[in-house]
Scaffold this motif. Sequence first.
Motif, PDB file in Angstrom:
ATOM      1  N   THR A 272     -11.864  12.937  -2.608  1.00  7.78           N
ATOM      2  CA  THR A 272     -12.518  12.033  -3.554  1.00  7.78           C
ATOM      3  C   THR A 272     -13.984  12.401  -3.733  1.00  7.78           C
ATOM      4  OG1 THR A 272     -11.017  10.263  -2.893  1.00  7.78           O
ATOM      5  CG2 THR A 272     -12.984   9.613  -4.098  1.00  7.78           C
TER       6      THR A 272
ATOM      7  N   ASN B 251     -14.086  15.335  -6.003  1.00  9.00           N
ATOM      8  CA  ASN B 251     -13.770  14.943  -7.381  1.00  9.00           C
ATOM      9  C   ASN B 251     -14.961  14.250  -8.035  1.00  9.00           C
ATOM     10  OD1 ASN B 251     -11.155  15.942  -7.143  1.00  9.00           O
ATOM     11  ND2 ASN B 251     -10.309  13.967  -6.497  1.00  9.00           N
TER      12      ASN B 251
ATOM     13  N   TRP C  95     -12.298   6.339  -0.563  1.00  8.37           N
ATOM     14  CA  TRP C  95     -13.591   6.677  -1.151  1.00  8.37           C
ATOM     15  C   TRP C  95     -14.320   7.728  -0.315  1.00  8.37           C
ATOM     16  CZ3 TRP C  95     -16.140   6.868  -5.405  1.00  8.37           C
ATOM     17  CH2 TRP C  95     -17.540   6.942  -5.415  1.00  8.37           C
TER      18      TRP C  95
ATOM     19  N   ALA D 228      -8.629   6.039  -7.396  1.00  5.59           N
ATOM     20  CA  ALA D 228      -8.765   7.379  -6.817  1.00  5.59           C
ATOM     21  C   ALA D 228      -7.875   8.368  -7.556  1.00  5.59           C
ATOM     22  CB  ALA D 228      -8.414   7.341  -5.329  1.00  5.59           C
TER      23      ALA D 228
ATOM     24  N   ALA E 258      -9.133  11.646  -9.720  1.00  4.92           N
ATOM     25  CA  ALA E 258      -8.641  12.985  -9.374  1.00  4.92           C
ATOM     26  C   ALA E 258      -8.097  13.688 -10.606  1.00  4.92           C
ATOM     27  CB  ALA E 258      -7.566  12.877  -8.299  1.00  4.92           C
TER      28      ALA E 258
END
Length: 406
Positions: free
Chosen positions: A133, A136, A128, A91, A95
């Motif tokens: 997220t 992104n 998730w 993650a 990002a």
Amino acid sequence: MLDGKRILLIVSGSISAYKALELTRLLRKAGASVTPVLTQGGAHFVTPHALQAIAGEAVHQDLWSLAAEAEIGHIRLARLPDLVVVAPASADLLARMAHGLADDLATTLLLATDRPVLVAPAMNWAMWAHPATRANMAALEARGVRVIGPNTGAMAEAESGPGRLAEPAEMLEAVARLLGAAPPALPAPLAGRHVLVTSGPTQEPIDPVRYITNRSSGRQGHAIAAALAALGARVTLVSGPVALPDPPGVGMARIGTAREMLAACEAALPADAAVCAAAVADWRSAGMAPQKLKKVPGQPLPPLELALNPDILATLSAHPRRPRLVVGFAAETENVVANAVAKRQRKGCDWIVANDVSGDVFGGSRNAVHLVTAGGVEDWPDLPKEEVAAKLAARVAETLAGGAEA
């Protein structure tokens, strides 16, 4: 298949980083060269020595390496490959990619490359699902970054959900597709297995015109049969009357009544697994009228005496030729999990897939189910029925392969 192709593999921090070692092995076996880049987080889960030994090339870790940067190493690495693969993609790394940061070797390479990029996300399901997220990922996909996974399943935190890193074989196939190569011939996990699936409703005649039935469309059962066949199983689908096309590569047995369904199931044995997804009518008319029952004004209503239908799930669970894995379904309108737990014990099956059918599940395109096993209850998220089927088929394959307990 990938002869001469050059892959830049970035391994970031995730417990699933061990799969990057197997992916490297598969890529090299397919003819590709692999240049590994290991982030600081990734090095907590796999060692550079292991990655270098399998890749057969030096592992790159340091943006500030004097030796490498004497030749502008990060630019050379960024332009070297045919494809950049980030597996696992944490993650945090996703990002930083989305925001164009370049504060270590991995992110600098990703910002400097003009080659296609494939990311394989891996993280906890809550990470998730987080709006940050999701935003992104939307930004990366809008820029042309390709994505494989994540899969749904058990996680390191004793939780389950979407966020598992795709399997190495799946990532290899995605790489092959992106590079225009023929996908590798991979062993099908259910090759050589026979799975029996029931689907749809049964129709229990009252007279030549009328019958007792329910609102099952058969969509979930047919999707399960298709998913099992896609994994290489020989599937026998015993189906009641439905308005669905036959799943590809599946052997069909069409029936009308519960007694016909039981006979077809027993005729299909032996099987390695049975998935009883059909909505079988519990009762039938004790005696079918030979002629249409007439509505006569002023006359009493004709009596309708019911008889119990055979219990197909319980019969298969106690059968002399019992499949190794027997899976039942529980369509409930209240106390869904409690009723399913009791049903699993009562029927003697291994798993129960339970769902709440008080809404539009019958005939609908989505399902939110609970998988009840001897080990407990897994709550699966609301998914398209095809994804529920794929997830269940993968669990069946894992269990029959000996990787999980029934």
